[in-house]
Design a protein around this motif. Sequence first.
Motif, PDB file in Angstrom:
ATOM      1  N   ARG A 110      79.122   9.160  -2.593  1.00  8.63           N
ATOM      2  CA  ARG A 110      78.393   7.918  -2.875  1.00  8.63           C
ATOM      3  C   ARG A 110      78.328   7.058  -1.603  1.00  8.63           C
ATOM      4  NH1 ARG A 110      77.151   7.198  -7.935  1.00  8.63           N
ATOM      5  NH2 ARG A 110      76.858   4.939  -7.695  1.00  8.63           N
ATOM      6  N   LEU A 111      78.028   7.707  -0.508  1.00 10.62           N
ATOM      7  CA  LEU A 111      77.897   6.975   0.751  1.00 10.62           C
ATOM      8  C   LEU A 111      76.645   6.111   0.732  1.00 10.62           C
ATOM      9  CD1 LEU A 111      78.856   9.754   3.316  1.00 10.62           C
ATOM     10  CD2 LEU A 111      80.205   7.737   2.742  1.00 10.62           C
ATOM     11  N   GLY A 112      76.780   4.897   1.195  1.00 10.40           N
ATOM     12  CA  GLY A 112      75.653   3.971   1.244  1.00 10.40           C
ATOM     13  C   GLY A 112      76.038   2.767   2.076  1.00 10.40           C
ATOM     14  N   GLU A 113      75.221   1.727   2.034  1.00  9.52           N
ATOM     15  CA  GLU A 113      75.515   0.484   2.739  1.00  9.52           C
ATOM     16  C   GLU A 113      75.823  -0.590   1.702  1.00  9.52           C
ATOM     17  OE1 GLU A 113      72.528  -0.597   5.519  1.00  9.52           O
ATOM     18  OE2 GLU A 113      72.755   1.214   6.740  1.00  9.52           O
ATOM     19  N   TYR A 114      77.032  -1.156   1.790  1.00  7.31           N
ATOM     20  CA  TYR A 114      77.483  -2.141   0.820  1.00  7.31           C
ATOM     21  C   TYR A 114      77.878  -3.427   1.533  1.00  7.31           C
ATOM     22  CZ  TYR A 114      77.873   2.132  -1.964  1.00  7.31           C
ATOM     23  OH  TYR A 114      77.609   3.327  -2.582  1.00  7.31           O
ATOM     24  N   SER A 115      77.804  -4.537   0.816  1.00  6.41           N
ATOM     25  CA  SER A 115      78.096  -5.841   1.414  1.00  6.41           C
ATOM     26  C   SER A 115      79.561  -5.998   1.798  1.00  6.41           C
ATOM     27  CB  SER A 115      77.697  -6.955   0.435  1.00  6.41           C
ATOM     28  OG  SER A 115      78.391  -6.799  -0.803  1.00  6.41           O
ATOM     29  N   ASN A 116      80.440  -5.288   1.117  1.00  5.11           N
ATOM     30  CA  ASN A 116      81.874  -5.434   1.383  1.00  5.11           C
ATOM     31  C   ASN A 116      82.445  -4.319   2.253  1.00  5.11           C
ATOM     32  OD1 ASN A 116      81.578  -3.399  -0.482  1.00  5.11           O
ATOM     33  ND2 ASN A 116      83.354  -3.983  -1.714  1.00  5.11           N
ATOM     34  N   GLN A 117      81.572  -3.551   2.930  1.00 11.88           N
ATOM     35  CA  GLN A 117      82.061  -2.429   3.728  1.00 11.88           C
ATOM     36  C   GLN A 117      82.759  -2.921   4.999  1.00 11.88           C
ATOM     37  OE1 GLN A 117      78.465  -0.173   4.446  1.00 11.88           O
ATOM     38  NE2 GLN A 117      78.097  -1.143   6.415  1.00 11.88           N
ATOM     39  N   VAL A 118      83.748  -2.149   5.444  1.00 13.00           N
ATOM     40  CA  VAL A 118      84.491  -2.473   6.668  1.00 13.00           C
ATOM     41  C   VAL A 118      83.789  -1.818   7.852  1.00 13.00           C
ATOM     42  CG1 VAL A 118      86.705  -2.280   7.847  1.00 13.00           C
ATOM     43  CG2 VAL A 118      86.634  -2.564   5.350  1.00 13.00           C
ATOM     44  N   PRO A 119      83.347  -2.593   8.850  1.00 13.90           N
ATOM     45  CA  PRO A 119      82.601  -2.022   9.975  1.00 13.90           C
ATOM     46  C   PRO A 119      83.443  -1.034  10.785  1.00 13.90           C
ATOM     47  CG  PRO A 119      82.387  -4.422   9.916  1.00 13.90           C
ATOM     48  CD  PRO A 119      83.481  -4.066   8.960  1.00 13.90           C
ATOM     49  N   ALA A 120      82.760  -0.033  11.338  1.00 17.27           N
ATOM     50  CA  ALA A 120      83.395   0.943  12.225  1.00 17.27           C
ATOM     51  C   ALA A 120      82.884   0.721  13.645  1.00 17.27           C
ATOM     52  CB  ALA A 120      83.084   2.360  11.758  1.00 17.27           C
TER      53      ALA A 120
END
Length: 220
Positions: A110-120
């Motif tokens: 379920r990879l996607g772009e989410y508002s709460n994701q931690v940047p890499a």
Amino acid sequence: MRKYGYCQSNSDHTLFLKHRQSKVTTLIVYVDDMIITGDDTDEISRLQEQLSTEFEMKNLRGLKYFLGIEVARSRKGIFLSQRKYVLDLLTEVGLLECKPMDTPIVKNHRLGEYSNQVPADKVRYQRLVGKLIYLSHTRPDIAYAVGVVSQFMRNPSEDHMGAVVRILCYLKSSPGKRLMFSKNAHLNIEGYTDADWAGNILDRKSTSGYFTFVGGNLVT
């Protein structure tokens, strides 16, 4: 090359072709390395002599290694692999001793772009994915997984980086896997394609997959 009667390819400007008496000679060049091949042995010898008058050259004979791609021959055909490339990449990222993975990506991810994701680390992410894209030329088994992680180059997260690391750990299980181009008596072109239905969890777009055979050998 044009002076010697060669035509430059419109799809790849480093590729030059010459047709003569139903035979073909091919030259591809990258900076100061080149490959000359074809079924016109007289033209190949002539071209080597002509180029040696223009440049200082060294003939390394049969192709064994070119831009990270290893070439081996047998009676069955030609094998391409990037074993050294894989091992060097694993060493670079400190995963040479990692635990191998059975698959390059999690099933039903379920990879996607989410508002709460931690940047890499964006630069590191793009560099690793770029290397994996090049590797997928001889490793079609990672093509889908690489296609997924390459969708997040602009804004990668730690989850996306984890997916990249999983691909690398999968490669540890079989760094020397090879792609074979066998000797067949035809040059038939066959293509296959399929797609999921609204598989993207964010915009509901479908993801397509395809592969193409020329002469019974996988080329895309």
